[in-house]
Scaffold this active site. Structure first.
Site, PDB file in Angstrom:
ATOM      1  N   ASP A 100       0.800  -1.238   0.000  1.00 14.57           N
ATOM      2  CA  ASP A 100       0.000   0.000   0.000  1.00 14.57           C
ATOM      3  C   ASP A 100       0.834   1.290   0.000  1.00 14.57           C
ATOM      4  OD1 ASP A 100      -0.817  -0.798   3.475  1.00 14.57           O
ATOM      5  OD2 ASP A 100       0.912   0.270   2.679  1.00 14.57           O
ATOM      6  N   HIS A 115       6.601  -7.890  -1.366  1.00 16.58           N
ATOM      7  CA  HIS A 115       5.553  -8.300  -2.304  1.00 16.58           C
ATOM      8  C   HIS A 115       5.242  -7.228  -3.338  1.00 16.58           C
ATOM      9  CE1 HIS A 115       4.107 -11.207   1.055  1.00 16.58           C
ATOM     10  NE2 HIS A 115       5.174 -11.654   0.429  1.00 16.58           N
ATOM     11  N   CYS A 123       5.255  -3.850 -17.721  1.00 15.00           N
ATOM     12  CA  CYS A 123       4.756  -4.254 -19.050  1.00 15.00           C
ATOM     13  C   CYS A 123       5.147  -5.702 -19.344  1.00 15.00           C
ATOM     14  CB  CYS A 123       5.356  -3.329 -20.117  1.00 15.00           C
ATOM     15  SG  CYS A 123       4.918  -3.846 -21.786  1.00 15.00           S
TER      16      CYS A 123
END
Ligand code: BV8
Ligand code: ZN
Length: 236
Positions: A100, A115, A123
């Site tokens: 977050d 993570h 991409c």
């Protein structure tokens, strides 16, 4: 609490592992709590490369929704306390499972993001990774200038953690005199294994959580309560 304060005062090297619990008081849903994101079993089905390959639109709708929830979230006193702790401890490493970005927003400088980040995209074609704050995305799934499809810059289940980040986290756990595990259910590996690595390397391990976890019987001290309240008290 006093014992832990004393350990903090004495420690030259401190490592901290945080999970979704440290962002709960910022209004960010945790994963496995009663209001957990995972309750509808969506997350375990969606946070995987297979789910994205099968249905990139659905996976992106979920991340777009989570980004919109996160955009309203602010760091809480627990995040700020950890940013303050980084300034006081000579050798301090913050390792987070959270994607977050609230630790960084609170001023934490060297954050090991095991993570990845909700705010980064990569991409699939040209592999370029960048920071995108925009909500919602103009098209789902979002496209790269090269025409390739963009994926969230997070680590999904079944995916390896970024090797350099994991190595740094493991080194920090090995060299820590004091290891704090805060707001994590200690279910997801290899992150959850860091506490054991710290302990077997001689660190004192302290857990801060509102409830007991799988780690609670292997640690030296369990401080029960919300991290947004206990962390400011700990560093007072
Ligand atoms: C890997 C990013 C190998 C995405 C996340 C079967 C098949 C495939 C893999 C596996 C398998 N079995 C096991 C595995 C390994 C798997 C795993 O551990 N699964 C678990 C579910 C059993 N791990 C992986 O797949 C990892 N990769 O192993 O790769 C490999 C190696 C080489 C080459 C190829 C492959 C990757 C794991 C990363 C997954 N990505 N997130 C996204 O978020 O969308 S994990 C996700 O869970 C989040 O990152 C989250 O942070 C993390 C852990 O959850 P918690 O943070 O602990 O949150 P939770 O809600 O569970 O708990 C909240 C806690 O806070 C509770 O304890 C609560 O009491 C407490 N709390 C609440 N409020 C407060 C509080 N505490 C204090 N104060 C409060 N106010
Ligand atoms: Zn591209």
């Amino acid at each position: 609490m006093d014992a832990v304060r004393e350990w903090l005062r004495q420690a030259n090297s401190v490592a901290v592992l945080t999970g979704a619990g440290v962002s709960a008081e910022s209004g960010v849903p945790t994963f496995r709590g009663n209001n957990g994101l995972w309750k509808q079993r969506r997350a375990e089905d969606l946070a995987t490369p297979g789910a994205f390959a099968r249905n990139p639109e659905l996976v992106w709708e979920w991340y777009d929704w989570r980004r919109s929830v996160l955009a309203e979230a602010n760091p809480n006193p627990g995040h700020y306390a950890l940013a303050e702790l980084e300034k006081r401890v000579s050798n301090f490493t913050l390792i987070t499972q959270n994607i977050d970005g609230l630790h960084e927003l609170a001023g934490s400088r060297n954050v090991l993001r095991l993570h990845g980040s909700m705010w980064r995209v990569r991409c699939l074609a040209c592999e370029q990774e960048r920071f995108v704050r925009r909500i919602p995305f103009p098209t789902i799934p979002p496209k790269c200038e090269c025409g390739g499809t963009l994926r969230p810059g997070v680590v999904w289940f079944g995916e390896a953690l970024p090797q350099d980040v994991w190595q740094a986290a493991e080194n920090a756990a090995r060299s820590a005199e004091l290891f704090l595990v805060i707001g994590t259910s200690a279910v997801v590996y290899p992150a959850a294994g860091l506490a054991q690595i710290a302990k077997s390397s001689g660190a004192r391990v302290v857990e801060i959580n509102i409830a007991e976890t799988n780690l609670s019987d292997q640690i030296d001290q369990f401080l029960q309560g919300p991290s947004g309240e206990l962390l400011p008290q700990l560093i007072a």
